[in-house]
Design a protein around this motif. Sequence first.
Motif, PDB file in Angstrom:
ATOM      1  N   LEU A 200      37.968  34.732  65.101  1.00  0.00           N
ATOM      2  CA  LEU A 200      36.533  34.833  65.380  1.00  0.00           C
ATOM      3  C   LEU A 200      35.704  34.271  64.225  1.00  0.00           C
ATOM      4  N   ILE A 201      36.139  34.537  62.995  1.00  0.00           N
ATOM      5  CA  ILE A 201      35.436  34.001  61.826  1.00  0.00           C
ATOM      6  C   ILE A 201      35.467  32.479  61.833  1.00  0.00           C
ATOM      7  N   LEU A 202      36.640  31.910  62.111  1.00  0.00           N
ATOM      8  CA  LEU A 202      36.771  30.454  62.166  1.00  0.00           C
ATOM      9  C   LEU A 202      35.937  29.864  63.302  1.00  0.00           C
ATOM     10  N   PHE A 203      35.899  30.554  64.429  1.00  0.00           N
ATOM     11  CA  PHE A 203      35.121  30.092  65.580  1.00  0.00           C
ATOM     12  C   PHE A 203      33.627  30.078  65.254  1.00  0.00           C
ATOM     13  N   VAL A 204      33.157  31.162  64.643  1.00  0.00           N
ATOM     14  CA  VAL A 204      31.748  31.251  64.255  1.00  0.00           C
ATOM     15  C   VAL A 204      31.403  30.185  63.225  1.00  0.00           C
ATOM     16  N   GLN A 205      32.310  29.971  62.273  1.00  0.00           N
ATOM     17  CA  GLN A 205      32.073  28.957  61.252  1.00  0.00           C
ATOM     18  C   GLN A 205      31.961  27.564  61.870  1.00  0.00           C
ATOM     19  N   ALA A 206      32.796  27.302  62.862  1.00  0.00           N
ATOM     20  CA  ALA A 206      32.748  25.999  63.546  1.00  0.00           C
ATOM     21  C   ALA A 206      31.428  25.826  64.288  1.00  0.00           C
ATOM     22  N   VAL A 207      30.986  26.880  64.980  1.00  0.00           N
ATOM     23  CA  VAL A 207      29.721  26.811  65.709  1.00  0.00           C
ATOM     24  C   VAL A 207      28.553  26.613  64.750  1.00  0.00           C
ATOM     25  N   GLN A 208      28.558  27.366  63.652  1.00  0.00           N
ATOM     26  CA  GLN A 208      27.473  27.273  62.677  1.00  0.00           C
ATOM     27  C   GLN A 208      27.442  25.892  62.019  1.00  0.00           C
ATOM     28  N   SER A 209      28.593  25.369  61.683  1.00  0.00           N
ATOM     29  CA  SER A 209      28.661  24.050  61.044  1.00  0.00           C
ATOM     30  C   SER A 209      28.154  22.965  61.989  1.00  0.00           C
ATOM     31  N   LEU A 210      28.541  23.047  63.262  1.00  0.00           N
ATOM     32  CA  LEU A 210      28.082  22.075  64.243  1.00  0.00           C
ATOM     33  C   LEU A 210      26.559  22.157  64.408  1.00  0.00           C
ATOM     34  N   GLY A 211      26.037  23.374  64.464  1.00  0.00           N
ATOM     35  CA  GLY A 211      24.595  23.555  64.582  1.00  0.00           C
ATOM     36  C   GLY A 211      23.847  23.035  63.371  1.00  0.00           C
ATOM     37  N   ASP A 212      24.365  23.314  62.169  1.00  0.00           N
ATOM     38  CA  ASP A 212      23.727  22.835  60.944  1.00  0.00           C
ATOM     39  C   ASP A 212      23.724  21.303  60.894  1.00  0.00           C
ATOM     40  N   TRP A 213      24.825  20.700  61.340  1.00  0.00           N
ATOM     41  CA  TRP A 213      24.899  19.234  61.370  1.00  0.00           C
ATOM     42  C   TRP A 213      23.846  18.661  62.313  1.00  0.00           C
ATOM     43  N   ALA A 214      23.703  19.284  63.493  1.00  0.00           N
ATOM     44  CA  ALA A 214      22.716  18.812  64.466  1.00  0.00           C
ATOM     45  C   ALA A 214      21.299  18.940  63.917  1.00  0.00           C
ATOM     46  N   VAL A 215      21.028  20.043  63.232  1.00  0.00           N
ATOM     47  CA  VAL A 215      19.689  20.251  62.653  1.00  0.00           C
ATOM     48  C   VAL A 215      19.398  19.199  61.595  1.00  0.00           C
ATOM     49  N   ARG A 216      20.396  18.882  60.767  1.00  0.00           N
ATOM     50  CA  ARG A 216      20.187  17.858  59.722  1.00  0.00           C
ATOM     51  C   ARG A 216      19.915  16.511  60.351  1.00  0.00           C
ATOM     52  N   ARG A 217      20.650  16.152  61.380  1.00  0.00           N
ATOM     53  CA  ARG A 217      20.429  14.867  62.055  1.00  0.00           C
ATOM     54  C   ARG A 217      19.036  14.796  62.659  1.00  0.00           C
ATOM     55  N   LEU A 218      18.613  15.846  63.303  1.00  0.00           N
ATOM     56  CA  LEU A 218      17.298  15.860  63.940  1.00  0.00           C
ATOM     57  C   LEU A 218      16.174  15.863  62.908  1.00  0.00           C
ATOM     58  N   SER A 219      16.408  16.554  61.798  1.00  0.00           N
ATOM     59  CA  SER A 219      15.391  16.606  60.741  1.00  0.00           C
ATOM     60  C   SER A 219      15.190  15.239  60.113  1.00  0.00           C
ATOM     61  N   HIS A 220      16.287  14.469  59.946  1.00  0.00           N
ATOM     62  CA  HIS A 220      16.183  13.135  59.367  1.00  0.00           C
ATOM     63  C   HIS A 220      15.420  12.190  60.278  1.00  0.00           C
ATOM     64  N   LYS A 221      15.556  12.408  61.592  1.00  0.00           N
ATOM     65  CA  LYS A 221      14.838  11.566  62.540  1.00  0.00           C
ATOM     66  C   LYS A 221      13.350  11.873  62.535  1.00  0.00           C
TER      67      LYS A 221
END
Length: 221
Positions: A200-221
């Motif tokens: 569950l910890i690994l799953f949450v970490q994967a979801v959070q990392s994917l979300g953070d990556w998406a936010v960074r991409r959108l913020s740069h745009k």
Amino acid sequence: MFDTFTEALLELFVTSLWETIVMVGISGVAGSLIGVPLGVFLRLTDTGGVLQNRGVNTVVGGIVNAVRSTPFIILLVAIIPLTRFITGSSIGTAAAVVPLTIAAAPFVARLVETSLREVDNGLIEAALAMGATTRQIVFKVLLPEALPGIVAGLTITFVSLTGYSAMAGAIGGGGLGDLGIRYGYQRFLPEVMLAVVLVLILFVQAVQSLGDWAVRRLSHK
């Protein structure tokens, strides 16, 4: 310790992980489809909004707050008749999606509303001055400007749903929570419980990392 993890149990782990992904994925998407428009509506009807209507906003906001303030385990039990009506059962992965969706929708709505509040009012006023319609303000100004914040909020929602899905396992909702309860607790296998927590910890970490990556991409745009 490793003798506990037989081939059958490992297969059960894979099945339970897939059930958790299905529960979180479907309820997260369904909750977002309800919560995002609801959040936009709350912002538009709030004080200073394009469709300001304090009465309607207060009523809808009160309902949203009521559902949000209900502990998930109580919500899970309280809507069993509705769950059974929709899915034909009160247990299993499909049944768990119903309360998870209902729990997610108001949570998303408030996060979206908060993100929309951060949009500069000057942009909205400029759009109104140019004759923009409410629809254009929503889709051309509010949502594009608030998109990084909305994605960050959706990430938080998916992470929260992971915890809720584990809780749903306590009453036969399936997934990793159900596996942890049945094998880790009821059969006194602490190593299974530990493995469930780590997954569950690994799953949450994967979801959070994917979300953070998406936010960074959108913020740069």
